[in-house]
Design an enzyme around this catalytic site. Structure first.
Site, short mmCIF file in Angstrom:
data_model
loop_
_atom_site.label_atom_id
_atom_site.label_comp_id
_atom_site.label_asym_id
_atom_site.label_seq_id
_atom_site.Cartn_x
_atom_site.Cartn_y
_atom_site.Cartn_z
N HIS A 54 0.82 -1.23 0.00
CA HIS A 54 0.00 0.00 0.00
C HIS A 54 0.85 1.27 0.00
O HIS A 54 0.30 2.37 -0.15
CB HIS A 54 -0.94 0.02 1.21
CG HIS A 54 -1.98 -1.05 1.19
ND1 HIS A 54 -2.89 -1.18 0.16
CD2 HIS A 54 -2.28 -2.05 2.07
CE1 HIS A 54 -3.69 -2.21 0.40
NE2 HIS A 54 -3.34 -2.77 1.55
N ASP A 68 -4.90 -12.95 3.47
CA ASP A 68 -6.19 -12.37 3.88
C ASP A 68 -7.32 -12.71 2.91
O ASP A 68 -8.46 -12.29 3.11
CB ASP A 68 -6.10 -10.85 4.13
CG ASP A 68 -5.17 -10.11 3.20
OD1 ASP A 68 -4.73 -10.71 2.21
OD2 ASP A 68 -4.91 -8.92 3.46
N ASP A 110 -2.63 -10.40 -2.53
CA ASP A 110 -3.22 -9.99 -1.26
C ASP A 110 -4.70 -9.68 -1.51
O ASP A 110 -5.09 -9.33 -2.61
CB ASP A 110 -2.49 -8.74 -0.74
CG ASP A 110 -2.93 -8.32 0.65
OD1 ASP A 110 -2.27 -8.75 1.63
OD2 ASP A 110 -3.93 -7.57 0.77
N HIS A 125 -6.31 -7.16 -0.60
CA HIS A 125 -6.48 -5.73 -0.90
C HIS A 125 -5.67 -5.32 -2.13
O HIS A 125 -4.59 -5.87 -2.38
CB HIS A 125 -6.00 -4.88 0.29
CG HIS A 125 -6.65 -5.22 1.59
ND1 HIS A 125 -6.10 -6.11 2.50
CD2 HIS A 125 -7.82 -4.79 2.13
CE1 HIS A 125 -6.89 -6.20 3.55
NE2 HIS A 125 -7.96 -5.43 3.36
C1 SP5 Z 1 -1.22 -5.25 3.90
C2 SP5 Z 1 -2.68 -5.24 4.17
O1 SP5 Z 1 -3.34 -6.28 4.08
N1 SP5 Z 1 -3.22 -4.10 4.58
C3 SP5 Z 1 -4.61 -4.02 4.86
C4 SP5 Z 1 -5.05 -2.68 5.35
C5 SP5 Z 1 -6.50 -2.71 5.67
N2 SP5 Z 1 -6.94 -1.54 6.34
C6 SP5 Z 1 -8.34 -1.55 6.72
C7 SP5 Z 1 -8.51 -2.34 7.98
C8 SP5 Z 1 -9.88 -2.25 8.56
C9 SP5 Z 1 -9.96 -3.22 9.68
N3 SP5 Z 1 -11.14 -3.05 10.42
C10 SP5 Z 1 -11.59 -4.19 11.18
C11 SP5 Z 1 -10.70 -4.59 12.31
C12 SP5 Z 1 -11.09 -5.97 12.79
N4 SP5 Z 1 -10.44 -6.29 14.03
ZN ZN Z 2 -4.33 -7.16 2.56
#
Ligand code: SP5
Ligand code: ZN
Length: 347
Positions: A159, A282, A193, A195
């Site tokens: 990212h 993920d 990934d 994302h």
């Molecule tokens: C590297 C990578 O996988 N980065 C992912 C970034 C995601 N950011 C958003 C996360 C939102 C999480 N909210 C829920 C938390 C649950 N414990």
């Molecule tokens: Zn990710």
């Protein structure tokens, strides 16, 4: 397969990230690496190598010098201004189309950071450097003749853009390795990934030397929300060298592998000298951040499709937040790369 790993990632251990109306436990925890390492060692991946040290030059090939300076120094400036030790997190964000970078370092936080979930703590910069060193060491080992190397990167990288960070990422490990390898041959990056790898896409968007292919959750519903759409194909010389496969929720193995085969065909047409995989777990069905429906066995099939291309391959760890599944997902994917561990002879 050789594993590149260092304990230095533990220097980066934010407690909290901002979610909805409160601070919640940080998903990208040091425990992730421990889980991966445990699973690898139990599966006889015992060639665990400490990364080499590098000057800033290969990092400066990807990231802005003032941005690197900011990452190194923001925490001290934050504390000096009375900021909490839990970490530097912005509340006001620059829109790059209409913004100047403020002079004062502590006020640059919302200029360089794009979300409220990526704190900078005391050891963040050193840990981020060590993570990048893992990727650079793996890249150098490919140059020295290894066929596949796994960089156990933490924090992750995909990212992070040329001068912007977020998504638990500060330095773009895969991009820095790609830039180094691309001096020798063309490089393909396959980002699997959950994302979209917005940082990696941005860094190579105008390049025909580095192909970027990404399979991820449709940004219409998932982080990072603003890039990763199917119509983003690159610009200028890079036009036609960027491919996104945004996917719907509840993607199962059959659907995922169909898309992966399309991504593989694009990479085979490009015929790179090196392949870098931005590898996330993920996409697993019980990942707390994802909504795909892949099983642990799916990671064997994914690894097999990628390994079958037989390009010299660097796998760089990105996300994966289910601590029960993370290690097994990594092991299943890596086990598809030959020659395999036990029978391998080195030196
Ligand atoms: C590297 C990578 O996988 N980065 C992912 C970034 C995601 N950011 C958003 C996360 C939102 C999480 N909210 C829920 C938390 C649950 N414990
Ligand atoms: Zn990710």
């Amino acid at each position: 397969m050789k594993i590149i790993h260092t304990e230095a990632h533990k220097l980066h251990a934010p407690q909290y990230e901002f979610n909805k109306d409160r601070m919640t436990p940080y998903s990208e925890s040091p425990t992730r690496v421990e889980k991966i390492l445990d699973a690898l060692q139990k599966s006889d991946f015992t060639q665990i190598i400490t990364p080499r040290q590098y000057p800033l030059e290969p990092i400066r090939a990807v990231h802005d010098a003032d941005y690197i300076y900011y990452l190194e120094n923001i925490y001290a400036a934050w504390i000096a201004e009375g900021g909490p030790e839990a970490g530097a997190i912005p509340h006001t964000f620059a829109l790059r189309t209409m913004s100047k970078r403020p002079e004062k370092l502590v006020n640059q936080i919302g200029y360089y950071c794009f979300d409220a979930q990526t704190p900078i703590v005391q050891g963040t910069y050193e840990a981020a450097l060590s993570s990048t060193y893992c990727a650079l060491t793996a890249a150098d080992m490919l140059l020295e003749g290894e066929s596949a190397v796994y960089a156990l990167c933490r924090p992750p990288g995909h990212h992070a853009g040329h001068d912007i960070y977020g998504g638990y990422c500060y330095l773009n490990n895969a991009a820095i390795a790609a830039a180094r390898l691309s001096r020798e041959a063309r490089v393909a990056i396959l980002d699997i990934d959950y994302h979209h790898g917005n940082g990696t896409q941005e860094i190579f968007y105008d390049s025909s030397r580095v192909l970027f292919v990404s399979i991820h959750a449709n940004p219409n519903r998932a982080y990072p929300f603003f890039s990763g759409f199917a119509d983003e194909h690159g610009v200028g010389a890079g036009s036609g060298f960027n491919h996104n496969f945004p996917l719907e929720a509840h993607v199962d193995e059959g659907r995922y592998l169909t898309v992966l085969v399309q991504a593989v065909e694009l990479i085979q047409q490009f015929d790179p000298g090196f392949l870098i995989v931005s590898f996330g777990v993920d996409t697993f069905r019980d990942d707390p951040l994802g909504d795909f429906d892949l099983s642990l066995e799916s990671f064997s099939h994914i690894g097999e499709r990628i390994a079958r291309m037989r390009f010299p391959t660097l796998l760089a760890q990105e996300g994966g937040y289910n601590l029960q599944a993370l290690g097994e997902g990594v092991v299943k994917a890596l086990s598809e790369f030959r020659p395999t561990r036990k029978t391998e002879v080195y030196e």
